[in-house]
Design a protein around this motif. Sequence first.
Motif, PDB file in Angstrom:
ATOM      1  N   UNK A  59       2.975  13.853  -2.768  1.00  0.00           N
ATOM      2  CA  UNK A  59       2.576  14.301  -4.673  1.00  0.00           C
ATOM      3  C   UNK A  59       1.822  12.837  -4.594  1.00  0.00           C
ATOM      4  N   UNK A  60       2.838  12.531  -4.488  1.00  0.00           N
ATOM      5  CA  UNK A  60       2.502  10.406  -4.329  1.00  0.00           C
ATOM      6  C   UNK A  60       2.147   9.825  -3.207  1.00  0.00           C
ATOM      7  N   UNK A  61       1.804  10.361  -2.472  1.00  0.00           N
ATOM      8  CA  UNK A  61       0.464  10.149  -1.207  1.00  0.00           C
ATOM      9  C   UNK A  61       0.076  11.015   0.117  1.00  0.00           C
ATOM     10  N   UNK A  62      -0.151  11.602   0.413  1.00  0.00           N
ATOM     11  CA  UNK A  62      -1.835  12.559   0.581  1.00  0.00           C
ATOM     12  C   UNK A  62      -1.650  13.714  -0.186  1.00  0.00           C
ATOM     13  N   UNK A  63      -1.963  13.556  -1.329  1.00  0.00           N
ATOM     14  CA  UNK A  63      -2.504  14.516  -1.816  1.00  0.00           C
ATOM     15  C   UNK A  63      -3.524  13.702  -2.886  1.00  0.00           C
ATOM     16  N   UNK A  67      -4.320   9.373  -3.824  1.00  0.00           N
ATOM     17  CA  UNK A  67      -4.213   8.686  -3.459  1.00  0.00           C
ATOM     18  C   UNK A  67      -4.187   7.189  -3.754  1.00  0.00           C
ATOM     19  N   UNK A  68      -4.115   6.938  -4.700  1.00  0.00           N
ATOM     20  CA  UNK A  68      -4.799   6.050  -5.894  1.00  0.00           C
ATOM     21  C   UNK A  68      -3.351   4.901  -4.952  1.00  0.00           C
ATOM     22  N   UNK A  69      -1.782   5.797  -4.859  1.00  0.00           N
ATOM     23  CA  UNK A  69      -1.447   4.735  -4.157  1.00  0.00           C
ATOM     24  C   UNK A  69      -1.019   3.950  -2.951  1.00  0.00           C
ATOM     25  N   UNK A  70      -1.931   4.707  -1.828  1.00  0.00           N
ATOM     26  CA  UNK A  70      -2.310   4.857  -0.563  1.00  0.00           C
ATOM     27  C   UNK A  70      -3.747   4.372  -0.301  1.00  0.00           C
ATOM     28  N   UNK A  71      -4.217   3.732  -1.483  1.00  0.00           N
ATOM     29  CA  UNK A  71      -5.944   3.315  -0.420  1.00  0.00           C
ATOM     30  C   UNK A  71      -6.259   2.421   1.321  1.00  0.00           C
ATOM     31  N   UNK A  72      -5.848   1.949   1.369  1.00  0.00           N
ATOM     32  CA  UNK A  72      -5.579   1.701   3.126  1.00  0.00           C
ATOM     33  C   UNK A  72      -5.699   2.430   3.829  1.00  0.00           C
TER      34      UNK A  72
END
Length: 395
Positions: A59-63, A67-72
């Motif tokens: 929910x906080x990563x590859x969803x 995605x906004x939490x893992x831009x790189x």
Amino acid sequence: MESETRAGMGISKRAFLRGAGVLVAGEVLARKVPAWRSSSGGPPDRKVIVTIFGGVRRKETFSAAGLQNIPHLAHDLLPQALFYNDVRNEGTTAHFNAISSILTGTWQRVGDWGELSPSSPTLFEYFRKQLGVPARSAWIVASNKALTNLIGAGSSRDYGLPYGANVVFPKQLMVSAVEEAIQQGKSHDFVDREKALTDLEAMLEGNNYEGLGWTVFDAATQLDPEVRETIRKAITELVDANGPMSGDELTFFVSREIMRKFAPPLLVIAFSDVEAAHFGSYSLHLAGIRNTDRLCYELWQEVKSNQAYSGKTTVAILPEFGRDPDGSSTNGFLNHRSFDPSCRSTWMLMLGDAIGRPQVIERPIRHIDLCPTLAGLLGCLAPDAQGAGLPEFRV
Ligand SMILES: [Zn+2]
């Protein structure tokens, strides 16, 4: 966001961290590394770096929302990655057991707090024993306080400590180095030594999320005078600067220093800033994810620009597990104890020439499949591993 973080850190803190990296790498090497033993087959020409970083939910990563939490990870690394979208932890979702399972390729149940060594050989041991490579070839650098020195080697009779990894806890070493520096430093360096020590310990304990105390192991008393002076000067500046320093930032600097000085073919980095979730702060948890995202990207930049690693390194980036779903009886994101897919199913992103072409794999895989896969890349076998080598790799 990240540029603000970088700029906000300031030059003195950067200098401090660089000094810390030199200090810790030199100190550990002085304590532990035996004479070079040349391998009959020569040193391996492939290198492996594994970055494991606590629990994060999809929910906080590859969803879409995450995605906004893992831009790189999502925009810079995913397009060039082999991405496994369903990576399952079928073992114990506690830190020591989860990392032990990844490193041994077997589901480990040896205690949540690192009281016992893994019961099967680790990738470090397979690699070092079978190929006859020296201690300087295998390292684990960890922020995670739920780990202990026992993470570096299993208890299997045929393997064990003589073939284990150098285990480095940068914050732990810094506590002892700082205490020593303050005790031995000249008094005019500090207006108030007690306050300096208190401030530094508060900083270093900043993500003491599990409520554990550091077991300070014997920091080397024979520090390089130049390194010692660098650290002492930087400490003086650091105590005047306010603002938090991430434990993972320190772990990253130390890891990069180890890469530059010793270029180990097998390096495991265990971050844990995301575990601030245990404090109950969602914003701290998200900040930990963003910090991890940036450090993983910086690690990949280092791999590409470091001649010892460029073009011959496989990097694996994966969480230890997810976290509990919202509304669960274990308080949702705070913990990682449920049997829900939110806690059991995560992902893994892999980079490097050995991955073949970039692609997304939807087929479920397990954490225990990583050890035999990486063993194959390093040119050894993992005979006790229960997992299966991943077929996507060109070994
Ligand atoms: Zn945790």
